[in-house]
Design a protein around this motif. Structure first.
Motif, PDB file in Angstrom:
ATOM      1  N   ALA A   1       5.815  16.709   2.491  1.00 13.99           N
ATOM      2  CA  ALA A   1       5.117  16.190   2.137  1.00 13.99           C
ATOM      3  C   ALA A   1       6.568  14.568   1.503  1.00 13.99           C
ATOM      4  O   ALA A   1       7.515  14.482   1.430  1.00 13.99           O
ATOM      5  N   ILE A   2       5.318  13.172   1.652  1.00 12.12           N
ATOM      6  CA  ILE A   2       6.183  11.803   1.587  1.00 12.12           C
ATOM      7  C   ILE A   2       5.730  10.601   1.142  1.00 12.12           C
ATOM      8  O   ILE A   2       4.523  11.506   0.781  1.00 12.12           O
ATOM      9  N   LEU A   3       6.450   9.824   0.581  1.00 16.56           N
ATOM     10  CA  LEU A   3       6.138   8.527   0.150  1.00 16.56           C
ATOM     11  C   LEU A   3       5.850   7.915   0.988  1.00 16.56           C
ATOM     12  O   LEU A   3       7.099   7.206   1.834  1.00 16.56           O
ATOM     13  N   GLN A   4       5.313   7.168   1.321  1.00 20.50           N
ATOM     14  CA  GLN A   4       5.344   5.971   2.766  1.00 20.50           C
ATOM     15  C   GLN A   4       4.752   4.770   1.591  1.00 20.50           C
ATOM     16  O   GLN A   4       3.621   4.623   0.971  1.00 20.50           O
ATOM     17  N   MET A   5       4.500   3.822   2.051  1.00 19.01           N
ATOM     18  CA  MET A   5       4.759   2.491   2.218  1.00 19.01           C
ATOM     19  C   MET A   5       4.914   1.357   2.814  1.00 19.01           C
ATOM     20  O   MET A   5       5.650   1.581   3.634  1.00 19.01           O
ATOM     21  N   ALA A   6       3.273   0.677   2.841  1.00 13.29           N
ATOM     22  CA  ALA A   6       3.856  -0.534   4.413  1.00 13.29           C
ATOM     23  C   ALA A   6       3.473  -1.545   2.815  1.00 13.29           C
ATOM     24  O   ALA A   6       2.129  -1.834   2.585  1.00 13.29           O
TER      25      ALA A   6
ATOM     26  N   GLU B   1       1.161  -1.608   0.138  1.00 11.97           N
ATOM     27  CA  GLU B   1      -0.179  -0.176   0.323  1.00 11.97           C
ATOM     28  C   GLU B   1       0.639   1.314   0.018  1.00 11.97           C
ATOM     29  O   GLU B   1       1.323   1.506   0.846  1.00 11.97           O
ATOM     30  N   ILE B   2       0.870   1.278  -1.391  1.00 13.01           N
ATOM     31  CA  ILE B   2       1.308   2.741  -1.483  1.00 13.01           C
ATOM     32  C   ILE B   2       0.828   4.263  -1.531  1.00 13.01           C
ATOM     33  O   ILE B   2       0.062   4.557  -1.828  1.00 13.01           O
ATOM     34  N   GLU B   3       1.683   5.392  -0.423  1.00 12.62           N
ATOM     35  CA  GLU B   3       1.026   6.609   0.092  1.00 12.62           C
ATOM     36  C   GLU B   3       1.490   7.515  -0.540  1.00 12.62           C
ATOM     37  O   GLU B   3       2.420   8.126  -0.069  1.00 12.62           O
ATOM     38  N   TYR B   4       1.174   8.746  -0.682  1.00 11.54           N
ATOM     39  CA  TYR B   4       1.601  10.163  -1.341  1.00 11.54           C
ATOM     40  C   TYR B   4       1.047  10.721   0.344  1.00 11.54           C
ATOM     41  O   TYR B   4      -0.340  10.897   0.360  1.00 11.54           O
ATOM     42  N   ILE B   5       1.546  11.417   1.160  1.00 11.68           N
ATOM     43  CA  ILE B   5       0.976  12.542   2.521  1.00 11.68           C
ATOM     44  C   ILE B   5       1.665  13.635   2.337  1.00 11.68           C
ATOM     45  O   ILE B   5       2.615  13.542   2.585  1.00 11.68           O
ATOM     46  N   VAL B   6       1.203  14.498   2.714  1.00 13.41           N
ATOM     47  CA  VAL B   6       1.204  15.729   2.997  1.00 13.41           C
ATOM     48  C   VAL B   6       0.974  16.459   4.138  1.00 13.41           C
ATOM     49  O   VAL B   6      -0.151  16.220   4.778  1.00 13.41           O
ATOM     50  N   TYR B   7       1.880  17.461   4.680  1.00 13.84           N
ATOM     51  CA  TYR B   7       1.325  17.760   6.293  1.00 13.84           C
ATOM     52  C   TYR B   7       1.568  18.637   5.470  1.00 13.84           C
ATOM     53  O   TYR B   7       2.653  19.703   6.113  1.00 13.84           O
ATOM     54  N   ASP B   8       0.889  20.027   5.060  1.00 17.98           N
ATOM     55  CA  ASP B   8       0.850  21.185   5.287  1.00 17.98           C
ATOM     56  C   ASP B   8       0.091  21.952   6.332  1.00 17.98           C
ATOM     57  O   ASP B   8      -1.465  21.977   6.020  1.00 17.98           O
ATOM     58  N   VAL B   9       0.718  22.633   6.572  1.00 14.72           N
ATOM     59  CA  VAL B   9       0.308  23.717   7.854  1.00 14.72           C
ATOM     60  C   VAL B   9      -0.927  24.308   7.851  1.00 14.72           C
ATOM     61  O   VAL B   9      -1.491  24.807   8.371  1.00 14.72           O
TER      62      VAL B   9
ATOM     63  N   ASN C   1      -0.261  -2.410  11.705  1.00 17.29           N
ATOM     64  CA  ASN C   1      -0.282  -3.720  11.463  1.00 17.29           C
ATOM     65  C   ASN C   1      -0.578  -4.595  10.735  1.00 17.29           C
ATOM     66  O   ASN C   1      -0.939  -3.908  10.100  1.00 17.29           O
ATOM     67  N   GLN C   2       0.614  -5.250  10.995  1.00 20.64           N
ATOM     68  CA  GLN C   2       0.474  -6.693  10.102  1.00 20.64           C
ATOM     69  C   GLN C   2       1.600  -6.067   8.466  1.00 20.64           C
ATOM     70  O   GLN C   2       1.576  -6.950   7.601  1.00 20.64           O
ATOM     71  N   SER C   3       2.234  -4.517   8.695  1.00 21.44           N
ATOM     72  CA  SER C   3       2.716  -4.503   8.074  1.00 21.44           C
ATOM     73  C   SER C   3       4.552  -5.016   8.424  1.00 21.44           C
ATOM     74  O   SER C   3       5.076  -4.848   9.177  1.00 21.44           O
ATOM     75  N   GLN C   4       4.841  -5.832   7.560  1.00 21.16           N
ATOM     76  CA  GLN C   4       6.184  -6.430   7.288  1.00 21.16           C
ATOM     77  C   GLN C   4       7.377  -5.490   7.464  1.00 21.16           C
ATOM     78  O   GLN C   4       8.095  -5.532   8.113  1.00 21.16           O
ATOM     79  N   VAL C   5       7.221  -4.366   6.707  1.00 16.47           N
ATOM     80  CA  VAL C   5       8.237  -3.504   6.364  1.00 16.47           C
ATOM     81  C   VAL C   5       7.583  -2.276   5.993  1.00 16.47           C
ATOM     82  O   VAL C   5       6.380  -2.079   4.531  1.00 16.47           O
ATOM     83  N   THR C   6       7.844  -1.684   6.285  1.00 14.98           N
ATOM     84  CA  THR C   6       7.063   0.039   6.118  1.00 14.98           C
ATOM     85  C   THR C   6       8.422   1.152   5.913  1.00 14.98           C
ATOM     86  O   THR C   6       9.713   0.745   6.320  1.00 14.98           O
ATOM     87  N   VAL C   7       8.416   1.714   4.892  1.00 16.04           N
ATOM     88  CA  VAL C   7       8.696   2.897   3.982  1.00 16.04           C
ATOM     89  C   VAL C   7       8.457   3.926   4.207  1.00 16.04           C
ATOM     90  O   VAL C   7       7.665   4.410   4.100  1.00 16.04           O
ATOM     91  N   VAL C   8       9.910   5.491   4.599  1.00 14.18           N
ATOM     92  CA  VAL C   8       8.880   6.906   4.623  1.00 14.18           C
ATOM     93  C   VAL C   8      10.396   7.346   3.400  1.00 14.18           C
ATOM     94  O   VAL C   8      11.114   7.393   4.414  1.00 14.18           O
ATOM     95  N   VAL C   9      10.005   7.863   2.657  1.00  8.19           N
ATOM     96  CA  VAL C   9      10.752   8.440   1.558  1.00  8.19           C
ATOM     97  C   VAL C   9      10.338   9.895   1.820  1.00  8.19           C
ATOM     98  O   VAL C   9       9.330  10.637   2.071  1.00  8.19           O
ATOM     99  N   LEU C  10      11.133  10.689   2.559  1.00  8.05           N
ATOM    100  CA  LEU C  10      11.233  12.696   2.294  1.00  8.05           C
ATOM    101  C   LEU C  10      11.261  12.800   0.667  1.00  8.05           C
ATOM    102  O   LEU C  10      11.803  12.607   0.010  1.00  8.05           O
ATOM    103  N   LEU C  11       9.837  13.260   0.123  1.00  8.04           N
ATOM    104  CA  LEU C  11      10.192  14.457  -1.066  1.00  8.04           C
ATOM    105  C   LEU C  11       9.890  15.942  -1.041  1.00  8.04           C
ATOM    106  O   LEU C  11      10.275  16.336  -1.555  1.00  8.04           O
TER     107      LEU C  11
END
Length: 229
Positions: free
Chosen positions: A213-218, A127-135, A150-160
């Motif tokens: 902004a990040i790319l995140q994968m679980a 499950e790959i997501e584009y996540i934005v924290y825009d104040v 929960n149940q994510s074997q590998v989680t990845v966070v990439v700073l964009l």
């Protein structure tokens, strides 16, 4: 090649999911990484500098303009957070397959190096997501409280985002040793952090200004978790 994709052979909501199957026990070698050590192997964390190059980061960030990404709001009701999220695993695989492939190979490599949980024949929903924290857009600090995936074997966070485009937003992880302090990963644009999402508590410090902004994968284990795609 140690993995394959097969979106077919499932039923119902699962049939729309992307599926990765790891086919053999010969995992690729882990790339160069910085290790956030821990007493227990499931809490070890890998930081990869320059996981994405400048052009690749730009390409990922432009995908929201070129695709109609699905905005989602599926966080646990009890989880305190403030951000915007769009799903993009199918779009990433279509538009930037080399990045998608790299994500999968790195997940397999780091599990073999650090956590030793993925076995031949295991299948996962990435499950790959584009996540934005825009104040400014949120009207408040961007945040997410300590949690596990929960149940994510590998989680990845990439700073964009460029690291000077926001204040706060530091990646935090639970202590790796009894009585130790929280561990942090200060990422620069294109850096990534890989960890055992189901086991390692993680969160960010509040984003108090700017836009992060990040790319995140679980990676959800198909035999243990049903996700609606």
């Amino acid at each position: 090649m140690v993995w394959s994709w097969w979106p077919f052979g499932l039923s119902g909501d699962e049939a729309n999911c992307d599926v990765v199957e790891f086919q053999d026990d010969d995992a690729p070698a882990a790339p160069n990484f910085e290790l956030l050590t821990a007493e227990w192997e499931e809490l070890q964390i890998a930081v990869v500098r320059g996981f994405l190059g400048t052009k690749e980061v730009d390409e990922v960030m432009q995908m929201k303009q070129h695709f109609t990404l699905k905005e989602i709001n599926d966080r646990d009701d009890e989880l305190v957070y403030s951000h915007e999220v769009w799903r993009m695993e199918h779009e990433l695989k279509e538009a930037l397959p080399h990045i998608y492939h790299r994500l999968m190979n790195h997940c397999r490599a780091f599990d073999a190096e650090l956590w030793h949980e993925i076995e031949s024949g295991d299948r996962f929903f990435p499950e790959i997501e584009y996540i934005v924290y825009d104040v400014a857009r949120l009207g408040e600090a961007g945040k997410i409280e300590p949690h596990t995936d929960n149940q994510s074997q590998v989680t990845v966070v990439v700073l964009l985002s460029h690291e000077n485009e926001f204040q706060g937003g530091l990646n935090h992880f639970e202590p790796g040793f009894d009585g130790g302090e929280n561990r942090t990963a200060r990422l620069k644009r294109g850096d990534a952090v890989f960890f055992y999402g189901d086991q390692c508590m993680h969160w960010i410090s509040p984003v108090v200004s700017g836009r992060r902004a990040i790319l995140q994968m679980a990676t959800w284990h198909i035999q243990q978790f049903v996700v609606l795609c």
